[in-house]
Design an enzyme around this catalytic site. Structure first.
Site, PDB file in Angstrom:
ATOM      1  N   ASN A 128     -12.869   3.337  -5.813  1.00  0.00           N
ATOM      2  CA  ASN A 128     -11.728   3.617  -5.840  1.00  0.00           C
ATOM      3  C   ASN A 128     -11.085   3.960  -4.472  1.00  0.00           C
ATOM      4  OD1 ASN A 128     -11.632   2.839  -8.425  1.00  0.00           O
ATOM      5  ND2 ASN A 128     -11.452   4.951  -9.262  1.00  0.00           N
ATOM      6  N   TYR A 174       0.821  -1.007  -0.085  1.00  0.00           N
ATOM      7  CA  TYR A 174      -0.125   0.123   0.096  1.00  0.00           C
ATOM      8  C   TYR A 174       0.784   1.159  -0.204  1.00  0.00           C
ATOM      9  CZ  TYR A 174      -3.932  -2.667   0.216  1.00  0.00           C
ATOM     10  OH  TYR A 174      -5.273  -3.384  -0.224  1.00  0.00           O
ATOM     11  N   ARG A 222       1.470   1.692  -3.418  1.00  0.00           N
ATOM     12  CA  ARG A 222       0.090   2.343  -4.257  1.00  0.00           C
ATOM     13  C   ARG A 222       0.076   3.880  -4.047  1.00  0.00           C
ATOM     14  NH1 ARG A 222       1.321  -1.879  -5.466  1.00  0.00           N
ATOM     15  NH2 ARG A 222       2.210  -0.624  -6.907  1.00  0.00           N
ATOM     16  N   HIS A 256     -14.615   1.622  -0.713  1.00  0.00           N
ATOM     17  CA  HIS A 256     -13.697   0.866   0.004  1.00  0.00           C
ATOM     18  C   HIS A 256     -12.499   1.476   0.537  1.00  0.00           C
ATOM     19  CE1 HIS A 256     -14.796  -2.176  -3.316  1.00  0.00           C
ATOM     20  NE2 HIS A 256     -15.643  -2.325  -2.217  1.00  0.00           N
ATOM     21  N   THR A 272     -15.925  -0.077 -14.256  1.00  0.00           N
ATOM     22  CA  THR A 272     -15.845  -1.165 -13.220  1.00  0.00           C
ATOM     23  C   THR A 272     -16.272  -2.398 -13.903  1.00  0.00           C
ATOM     24  OG1 THR A 272     -16.938  -2.053 -11.285  1.00  0.00           O
ATOM     25  CG2 THR A 272     -18.107  -0.227 -12.382  1.00  0.00           C
ATOM     26  N   SER A 273     -15.677  -3.429 -13.768  1.00  0.00           N
ATOM     27  CA  SER A 273     -15.951  -5.069 -14.014  1.00  0.00           C
ATOM     28  C   SER A 273     -17.235  -5.247 -13.359  1.00  0.00           C
ATOM     29  CB  SER A 273     -14.962  -5.735 -13.859  1.00  0.00           C
ATOM     30  OG  SER A 273     -14.763  -5.815 -12.679  1.00  0.00           O
TER      31      SER A 273
END
Ligand SMILES: NC(=O)c1ccc[n+]([C@@H]2O[C@H](COP(=O)([O-])OP(=O)(O)OC[C@H]3O[C@@H](n4cnc5c(N)ncnc54)[C@H](O)[C@@H]3O)[C@@H](O)[C@H]2O)c1
Length: 232
Positions: free
Chosen positions: A87, A53, A56, A104, A176-177
């Site tokens: 995101n 993280y 990221r 999230h 988004t999937s």
């Protein structure tokens, strides 16, 4: 003013140079999610999770909002815009969107890793790009962990998101999937009178209720096209 709700995923930030998740064979920056994005991963190897993280966060801080983020912020001139994002980056905020709900979490904040801290733990802004396992601790002495919802954890903001989606006059799903639950379920929460759009280069491969109009383009082109539709 009409209520326009944008529901974004990793594809929203792809043009800012932040990798999506599914487009790289289910690996996140070459890592299996089980190794870096679950409570079990933190229990087993907190150093790896913290390093992952931190990297990221460094990427996200170096990235800039793209044209799609900017257009969504500009739509506030004509609509009551609420962004709901999966995101963990803060590119919507940096583009100027004033109402952003993070389902999230937000990688620029930390919280205690105390297992008893619960869903509404105190959030601490992270000033630089890194959290240090041995020195960054909560008042009770637990190391601080990133404020992100890991796979297998509850999504405390979900019920608020559901309420917002139900009130949308216009609902726009971008990048988004729709594979990550429970949040993907939001596409089924719209009212029967809402105008609904799905913007994604792979839009035509997605099964969605008929109410959705598909725009099979990247986020910036797609939202630009939608802006013309909504404002003419
Ligand atoms: N930027 C971030 O914060 C980030 C990045 C990677 C993963 N994640 C996390 O991983 C999870 C992944 O789920 P997800 O559904 O958001 O992403 P996903 O990776 O599962 O799917 C990405 C989607 O974006 C689409 N896409 C690719 N390029 C695009 C572009 N230029 N414009 C528009 N769409 C594009 C793909 O076709 C795909 O449908 C999320 O819950 C999120 O928290 C976050």
């Amino acid at each position: 003013m009409k209520k326009l709700v944008v529901f974004s995923g990793a594809g929203m930030s792809a043009e800012s140079g932040i990798q999506t998740f599914r487009d790289s064979d289910g690996l996140w920056e070459q890592h299996r999610i089980e190794d870096v994005a679950t409570p079990e991963a933190w229990a087993k190897n907190p150093e790896l999770v913290q390093r992952f993280y931190n990297a990221r966060r460094k990427n996200i801080l170096a990235a800039k909002p793209n044209a799609a983020h900017h257009i969504i912020a500009e739509l506030e001139q004509d609509f009551d815009v609420q962004v709901i994002t999966q995101n963990i980056d803060d590119l919507h905020e940096r583009a100027g969107s004033s109402k952003v709900l993070h389902l999230h979490g937000n990688i620029r904040f930390s919280k205690s890793s105390d297992p008893k801290a619960g869903d509404h733990a105190t959030l601490y802004p992270i000033l630089g790009d890194s959290l240090d396992l041995s020195t960054d601790k909560c008042p009770k002495g637990y190391p601080l962990r990133p404020h992100v919802v890991w796979f297998g954890e509850a999504v405390p903001a979900y019920s608020e998101a559901e309420r917002v989606v139900q009130q949308a006059d216009i609902f726009v799903v971008i990048g988004t999937s729709l594979q990550v639950y429970p949040v993907a379920g939001l596409v089924h929460c719209i009212s029967s009178t809402a105008q609904a759009y799905y913007i994604d280069p792979k839009a035509n491969q997605q099964h969605l209720p008929q109410q959705y109009q598909k725009i099979a383009l990247a986020a910036s082109q797609g939202i630009n096209q939608l802006k013309q539709i909504l404002l003419t």
